[in-house]
Enzyme design. Sequence first.
Site, mmCIF file in Angstrom:
data_model
loop_
_atom_site.group_PDB
_atom_site.id
_atom_site.type_symbol
_atom_site.label_atom_id
_atom_site.label_comp_id
_atom_site.label_asym_id
_atom_site.label_seq_id
_atom_site.Cartn_x
_atom_site.Cartn_y
_atom_site.Cartn_z
ATOM 1 N N SER A 1 39.725 102.137 -11.707
ATOM 2 C CA SER A 1 39.368 103.628 -12.123
ATOM 3 C C SER A 1 39.488 104.221 -10.804
ATOM 4 O O SER A 1 39.222 103.635 -9.879
ATOM 5 C CB SER A 1 38.306 103.805 -12.901
ATOM 6 O OG SER A 1 37.750 105.042 -12.956
ATOM 7 N N SER B 1 44.365 99.633 -28.026
ATOM 8 C CA SER B 1 44.662 101.128 -27.989
ATOM 9 C C SER B 1 44.779 101.418 -26.485
ATOM 10 O O SER B 1 44.767 100.658 -25.599
ATOM 11 C CB SER B 1 43.276 101.763 -28.635
ATOM 12 O OG SER B 1 42.202 101.179 -27.642
ATOM 13 N N TYR C 1 29.105 102.833 -14.725
ATOM 14 C CA TYR C 1 30.570 102.695 -14.814
ATOM 15 C C TYR C 1 31.153 102.482 -13.383
ATOM 16 O O TYR C 1 31.913 101.603 -12.880
ATOM 17 C CB TYR C 1 31.254 103.667 -15.399
ATOM 18 C CG TYR C 1 32.763 103.723 -15.719
ATOM 19 C CD1 TYR C 1 33.379 102.440 -16.462
ATOM 20 C CD2 TYR C 1 33.537 104.511 -15.027
ATOM 21 C CE1 TYR C 1 34.570 102.699 -16.516
ATOM 22 C CE2 TYR C 1 34.896 104.545 -15.422
ATOM 23 C CZ TYR C 1 35.582 103.629 -15.908
ATOM 24 O OH TYR C 1 36.894 103.530 -16.265
ATOM 25 N N ILE D 1 45.891 102.808 -22.860
ATOM 26 C CA ILE D 1 46.715 102.389 -21.949
ATOM 27 C C ILE D 1 47.165 100.993 -22.062
ATOM 28 O O ILE D 1 48.499 100.760 -22.077
ATOM 29 C CB ILE D 1 45.991 102.455 -20.373
ATOM 30 C CG1 ILE D 1 45.719 103.693 -19.859
ATOM 31 C CG2 ILE D 1 47.120 101.845 -19.560
ATOM 32 C CD1 ILE D 1 45.088 103.810 -18.648
ATOM 33 N N LYS E 1 33.033 99.261 -11.776
ATOM 34 C CA LYS E 1 34.602 99.466 -11.033
ATOM 35 C C LYS E 1 34.556 99.217 -9.561
ATOM 36 O O LYS E 1 35.489 98.667 -9.007
ATOM 37 C CB LYS E 1 34.985 100.686 -11.371
ATOM 38 C CG LYS E 1 35.149 101.070 -13.099
ATOM 39 C CD LYS E 1 36.109 100.040 -13.783
ATOM 40 C CE LYS E 1 36.306 100.352 -15.049
ATOM 41 N NZ LYS E 1 37.484 99.273 -15.561
#
Length: 264
Positions: free
Chosen positions: A141, A16, A154, A18, A158
Amino acid sequence: MGSIHGKTIWITGASSGIGKSLALALSSNSCNLILSSRREEELIKVKALCGNTDNISILPLDLKNHKEMEILIQKAISFYGTIDILVNNAGISQRSLIKDTQLEVYKQLMDINYLGTVALSKAILPHFITNKTGHFVTVTSLMGKFGSPYRSGYCGAKHALHGFFDVMRMEHEKDGVKVTLVCPGFVQTDVAKNALTADGSAQKNDDVATQNGITPALAAKKMISAIEKEKFEVYVGGKEVKGIYLKRFFPKLLHKMVLKSQVR
């Protein structure tokens, strides 16, 4: 610069968002594709959408299963005899305040977003070194460059990816290994719906910022350009990309702007 035409490219998180859009775009470039995610049935749908399926293989993968990576690498190589590019795109987001978030949620975010990606990349590294060529394309991100409320775990995972892959590039440039870090901002995917909340359950609802983001197809197009140009980093998104430069030159201003917006 190098062309992706005819390359063998392995995409994680390809069911799904990107990853799916990237698969659709690359399928028209005579690439051999290996599509991975936890949801095999969704991968089959993506493969069908790609049209010419003779050069597309499916390999289910769960980034939490760190010890299975060596076996998966051998399966992936067996499809076309080699792998030129690994796109580390799979991952999960978070939406919860630090004071409310269970420690197990932070562990899950690190196990999937950081350690899972590291485990897969380490497992394929000997193949790249032997071939004297290979390209890690790791989707982090903008949250890997600066922080935002409700995304503490998160952001931590990252940020960690940036540290690891910057060193990967330094240590293995001599072996022909390249690294491109892709930093998306808001993209119209299910990332917010699937984000973990304080107790580890999915948020289930979308947010306005994500709904108003760029399309996955545009994100994929920018990624392909960055891969071919062998960029070290690329920032993909709308006006939120300016946060990169505000963090560098005006960190207090960025702090105030993010707190004022309280983007969830």
